[in-house]
Design a protein around this motif. Sequence first.
Motif, PDB file in Angstrom:
ATOM      1  N   GLU A 283      37.954  43.835  38.881  1.00  0.00           N
ATOM      2  CA  GLU A 283      37.495  42.480  39.149  1.00  0.00           C
ATOM      3  C   GLU A 283      37.560  41.667  37.856  1.00  0.00           C
TER       4      GLU A 283
ATOM      5  N   HIS B  38      31.923  38.830  43.673  1.00  0.00           N
ATOM      6  CA  HIS B  38      32.810  39.723  42.923  1.00  0.00           C
ATOM      7  C   HIS B  38      32.406  41.188  43.098  1.00  0.00           C
TER       8      HIS B  38
ATOM      9  N   ARG C 164      33.357  42.484  46.500  1.00  0.00           N
ATOM     10  CA  ARG C 164      34.784  42.811  46.593  1.00  0.00           C
ATOM     11  C   ARG C 164      35.113  44.101  45.849  1.00  0.00           C
TER      12      ARG C 164
ATOM     13  N   ARG D  92      37.020  41.599  32.410  1.00  0.00           N
ATOM     14  CA  ARG D  92      37.856  42.381  33.319  1.00  0.00           C
ATOM     15  C   ARG D  92      37.168  43.732  33.473  1.00  0.00           C
TER      16      ARG D  92
ATOM     17  N   LYS E  25      45.292  42.295  50.022  1.00  0.00           N
ATOM     18  CA  LYS E  25      43.899  41.910  49.793  1.00  0.00           C
ATOM     19  C   LYS E  25      43.189  42.872  48.844  1.00  0.00           C
TER      20      LYS E  25
ATOM     21  N   ASN F 144      42.372  44.555  45.489  1.00  0.00           N
ATOM     22  CA  ASN F 144      42.481  44.242  44.068  1.00  0.00           C
ATOM     23  C   ASN F 144      42.676  45.542  43.291  1.00  0.00           C
TER      24      ASN F 144
ATOM     25  N   LYS G 219      49.935  46.770  40.199  1.00  0.00           N
ATOM     26  CA  LYS G 219      50.404  45.382  40.228  1.00  0.00           C
ATOM     27  C   LYS G 219      51.900  45.252  39.948  1.00  0.00           C
TER      28      LYS G 219
ATOM     29  N   MET H  88      45.858  38.010  48.252  1.00  0.00           N
ATOM     30  CA  MET H  88      44.498  38.248  47.817  1.00  0.00           C
ATOM     31  C   MET H  88      43.631  37.081  48.282  1.00  0.00           C
TER      32      MET H  88
ATOM     33  N   GLY I 299      41.205  35.207  47.395  1.00  0.00           N
ATOM     34  CA  GLY I 299      40.484  34.925  46.155  1.00  0.00           C
ATOM     35  C   GLY I 299      39.153  34.243  46.382  1.00  0.00           C
TER      36      GLY I 299
END
Length: 302
Positions: free
Chosen positions: A50, A65, A68, A107, A164, A166, A170, A222, A224
Amino acid sequence: MTKKMSTHQAEEDRRNDEILIYLNGEIVPKAEAKVSVYDSGFMLGDGVWEGLRLYNGTWAFMDEHLDRLFEAAKAIDLDIGLDREGVENALLETQTANGMTTDAHARLMVTRGVKTRPFQHPSLSQQGPTMTIIMEHSRPNLPRPIKLATVPHIRGLPMSQDPKLNSHSKLNCIIACIAAEKAGADEALMLDVNGFVNTTNACNFFIVRKGEVWTSTGDYCMNGITRQKVIDLCRENGIPVHERNYSLVDTYGADEAFLTGTFGAQTPVGEIDGRQIGSGQMGPMTERIRSLYKNLIEKECA
């Protein structure tokens, strides 16, 4: 040639040379924050994360956050090793250790941890999770609107890797960003599986047409937190907003375009595929939404 930019471009801050980092329950100097080459995140991208932003001593929308984060961890069957209060305390301890009060970005990353052998199966991660918080002094520094290029790489279907989620994985977005840079843009505009405009490699994407704000359906991107705040603010302030399918033709003819994300809030887009969008500068609707969002942050982080 115009100098390269990214949506996460920040002012240089020498204080970041001496930041302290949270690593598995300890606060350590940046140079000592090391993770094993056997770690699941390093080896396989097996983890979730996150990004959070600090305003006036408060982490904006922390509840959303953390919701998620824990939802993502559950989806990949990852035990974070801390309860919600423990994660929040780790964030606050790192903030205090660094003496940060505002304009900071965190982060927060959790992986499945160190593996006993260098192979894929999750049962080989037997030492518990690795949790890290990197916290930096961070003020956005974007001297001009972002330039985007449409790329052939798409955000896929939920049965492959749900966009979706996270996750640490990547590579798809990184390859998209590289393709956009090769085309002379800053970042990539990615389509969905049906060819409709979807998202960028790093942020959610919006356009403005004739006083209406459009964004994708949210099925392939995502979802967001800043994206949702913008949609909510539009609805609360009488701005027509639509989550819908729309094409590149609609996009090229837009009056304005902007990106949303935790770091940059709302970032104007001036060019897509060599076509100027509107005036090429931040438009009045983007400015209005920025102002509404700033007021929301001031209320949230009073």
